[in-house]
Design a protein around this motif. Structure first.
Motif: not given
Ligand SMILES: [Zn+2]
Ligand SMILES: [Zn+2]
Length: 226
Positions: A51-60
């Motif tokens: 999810h866009p809200g779950c995306q952080k730097t260097s994540r899958l």
């Protein structure tokens, strides 16, 4: 009949039925994943996208799974270890149903320029086992998708088997820093391939290493999801 079929007859990995690795009856017990989830919050997500809200730097960027890793599939994958494993994995991949393969073909709508990167084993583990199951699975998907196989990652630290560690936190600490990117990946789009993901700690750590080295997108595709 080949000599190896006489020396090592095929038995069903689920029930012991002679002549085939997964008999038609056991084939029906495999549960295909119909609704993928976000790898970080485990809530439903189309195509397993983060999810866009779950995306952080260097994540899958997403995780697609083919089967649920239930007790039956655990038994099957465990018993593969005692067989001619390269043969069995090749057969096992062949039973993946067209619907699941159709799901995999959705990667094409994301990009036509993916590389398939099997999760590497540490050289000492590879020597002990004789083959990397993730690589066999990646070869199967390569035939199906046409994406090239990559060898961007090395496992630089021998880690305890993730399955023996009980908590997600232990698994995370066990795997952190285990991978090294050995080929430039700047701007590349990559699909990580593995047999099983339970907490996904291994795949997430591999994704972190690739993204920190400049990969543009990192997805994952696994045969079984816990
Ligand atoms: Zn069977
Ligand atoms: Zn999420």
């Amino acid at each position: 009949m080949f000599l190896k079929d006489i020396l090592f007859p095929k038995f069903c990995l689920g029930c012991g039925y002679l002549g085939i690795y997964i008999c038609p009856k056991c084939l029906k017990k495999l549960k295909p994943v119909e609704k993928d989830v976000c790898p970080y919050c485990n809530r439903p997500s189309f195509f397993g996208l983060t999810h866009p809200g779950c995306q952080k730097t260097s994540r899958l960027d997403g995780l697609v799974s083919i089967f649920y890793y239930d007790d039956f599939l655990k038994k099957v994958i465990k018993s593969i270890k005692y067989r001619l494993a390269t043969d069995v994995w090749n057969d096992f991949c062949r039973i993946i149903k067209p619907e699941s393969l159709h799901k995999i073909s959705r990667f094409r709508s994301l990009s036509t320029e993916f590389f398939l990167q099997p999760i590497p084993l540490h050289p000492s583990r590879l020597k002990e086992r004789g083959f990397n199951q993730a690589r066999l699975i990646a070869c199967f998907f390569q035939n199906y998708t046409g994406y090239p196989l990559a060898d961007f990652l090395k496992r630089i630290r021998a880690t305890a088997a993730q399955a023996q560690l009980k908590t997600g936190k232990n698994r995370y600490h066990n795997i952190i820093g285990a991978f090294k990117v050995t080929t430039p990946v700047q701007g590349k789009k990559i699909i990580l391939i593995d047999d099983v993901a339970t907490t996904g700690a291994t795949i997430k750590e591999a994704a972190r290493a690739l993204k920190q080295a400049g990969a543009k997108a990192v997805y994952a595709l696994v045969v079984a999801r816990g």
